[in-house]
Scaffold this motif. Sequence first.
Motif, PDB file in Angstrom:
ATOM      1  N   GLN A   1      -6.697   2.494  -8.104  1.00  0.00           N
ATOM      2  CA  GLN A   1      -7.155   1.442  -9.317  1.00  0.00           C
ATOM      3  C   GLN A   1      -8.176   1.980 -10.152  1.00  0.00           C
ATOM      4  O   GLN A   1      -8.139   2.051 -11.445  1.00  0.00           O
ATOM      5  CB  GLN A   1      -7.231  -0.098  -8.650  1.00  0.00           C
ATOM      6  N   ASP A   2      -9.321   2.349  -9.367  1.00  0.00           N
ATOM      7  CA  ASP A   2     -10.645   2.689 -10.096  1.00  0.00           C
ATOM      8  C   ASP A   2     -10.368   3.867 -10.848  1.00  0.00           C
ATOM      9  O   ASP A   2     -10.809   4.190 -11.934  1.00  0.00           O
ATOM     10  CB  ASP A   2     -11.590   2.609  -9.075  1.00  0.00           C
ATOM     11  N   ARG A   3      -9.808   4.962 -10.254  1.00  0.00           N
ATOM     12  CA  ARG A   3      -9.525   6.284 -10.574  1.00  0.00           C
ATOM     13  C   ARG A   3      -8.630   6.331 -11.796  1.00  0.00           C
ATOM     14  O   ARG A   3      -8.917   6.897 -12.822  1.00  0.00           O
ATOM     15  CB  ARG A   3      -8.821   7.269  -9.583  1.00  0.00           C
TER      16      ARG A   3
ATOM     17  N   GLN B   1      -7.447  -0.906  -3.500  1.00  0.00           N
ATOM     18  CA  GLN B   1      -8.442  -0.730  -4.795  1.00  0.00           C
ATOM     19  C   GLN B   1      -9.055   0.451  -4.850  1.00  0.00           C
ATOM     20  O   GLN B   1      -9.140   1.281  -5.812  1.00  0.00           O
ATOM     21  CB  GLN B   1      -9.346  -1.940  -4.753  1.00  0.00           C
ATOM     22  N   THR B   2      -9.450   1.013  -3.701  1.00  0.00           N
ATOM     23  CA  THR B   2     -10.142   2.101  -3.446  1.00  0.00           C
ATOM     24  C   THR B   2      -9.231   3.502  -3.552  1.00  0.00           C
ATOM     25  O   THR B   2      -9.838   4.455  -3.984  1.00  0.00           O
ATOM     26  CB  THR B   2     -11.022   2.413  -2.324  1.00  0.00           C
TER      27      THR B   2
ATOM     28  N   THR C   1      -2.079   6.299  -6.464  1.00  0.00           N
ATOM     29  CA  THR C   1      -2.946   6.782  -5.529  1.00  0.00           C
ATOM     30  C   THR C   1      -3.563   8.296  -6.179  1.00  0.00           C
ATOM     31  O   THR C   1      -4.355   8.843  -5.726  1.00  0.00           O
ATOM     32  CB  THR C   1      -2.784   6.770  -3.900  1.00  0.00           C
ATOM     33  N   GLY C   2      -2.430   9.018  -6.768  1.00  0.00           N
ATOM     34  CA  GLY C   2      -2.828  10.259  -7.069  1.00  0.00           C
ATOM     35  C   GLY C   2      -2.466  11.445  -6.281  1.00  0.00           C
ATOM     36  O   GLY C   2      -2.707  12.671  -6.471  1.00  0.00           O
TER      37      GLY C   2
ATOM     38  N   LEU D   1       0.846  -1.036   0.034  1.00  0.00           N
ATOM     39  CA  LEU D   1      -0.001  -0.172   0.066  1.00  0.00           C
ATOM     40  C   LEU D   1       0.907   1.256   0.073  1.00  0.00           C
ATOM     41  O   LEU D   1       0.712   2.294  -0.618  1.00  0.00           O
ATOM     42  CB  LEU D   1      -0.944  -0.077   1.176  1.00  0.00           C
ATOM     43  N   LYS D   2       2.118   1.240   0.871  1.00  0.00           N
ATOM     44  CA  LYS D   2       2.844   2.349   0.840  1.00  0.00           C
ATOM     45  C   LYS D   2       3.527   2.529  -0.749  1.00  0.00           C
ATOM     46  O   LYS D   2       3.799   3.636  -1.081  1.00  0.00           O
ATOM     47  CB  LYS D   2       3.889   2.262   1.908  1.00  0.00           C
ATOM     48  N   ALA D   3       3.886   1.300  -1.291  1.00  0.00           N
ATOM     49  CA  ALA D   3       4.395   1.441  -2.493  1.00  0.00           C
ATOM     50  C   ALA D   3       3.704   1.995  -3.689  1.00  0.00           C
ATOM     51  O   ALA D   3       3.893   2.631  -4.666  1.00  0.00           O
ATOM     52  CB  ALA D   3       4.987   0.154  -2.960  1.00  0.00           C
TER      53      ALA D   3
END
Length: 121
Positions: free
Chosen positions: A79-81, A75-76, A40-41, A31-33
Amino acid sequence: MAESHADLPPTRTIEPIDPPPQSRASTTAQLKADIDSGRTGDKAEVYDPGLSPLGTDDEAAGRPPSPERINLARQTEGQDRFAAGDRRASYAHHRQNKALWGFVAFIGLAALVFLSVYWLK
């Protein structure tokens, strides 16, 4: 005379980070990576050293996050964005600081007002 810093370890903070692959049993390091890679933007795509790894406080409290919750966060968070190619219009990804240009415009406007008041006096 040039100084030698052979005793200092090399830094990774200026090298881009590749996002880790998706997995069923994600970890907080993945997650940190994701965050460090820019997936994640929220920040530029470089390594961000931290005092303690992500999730350390949860583990210290006796409630480490489950792989399912980390998967959900991964995922939230991005990935979706980015699936549709929609990148956030942020400084981290466009390398353009709009606040700087706003500040320069403000200084120019303030100088113009000051000079016009001085000239009319």
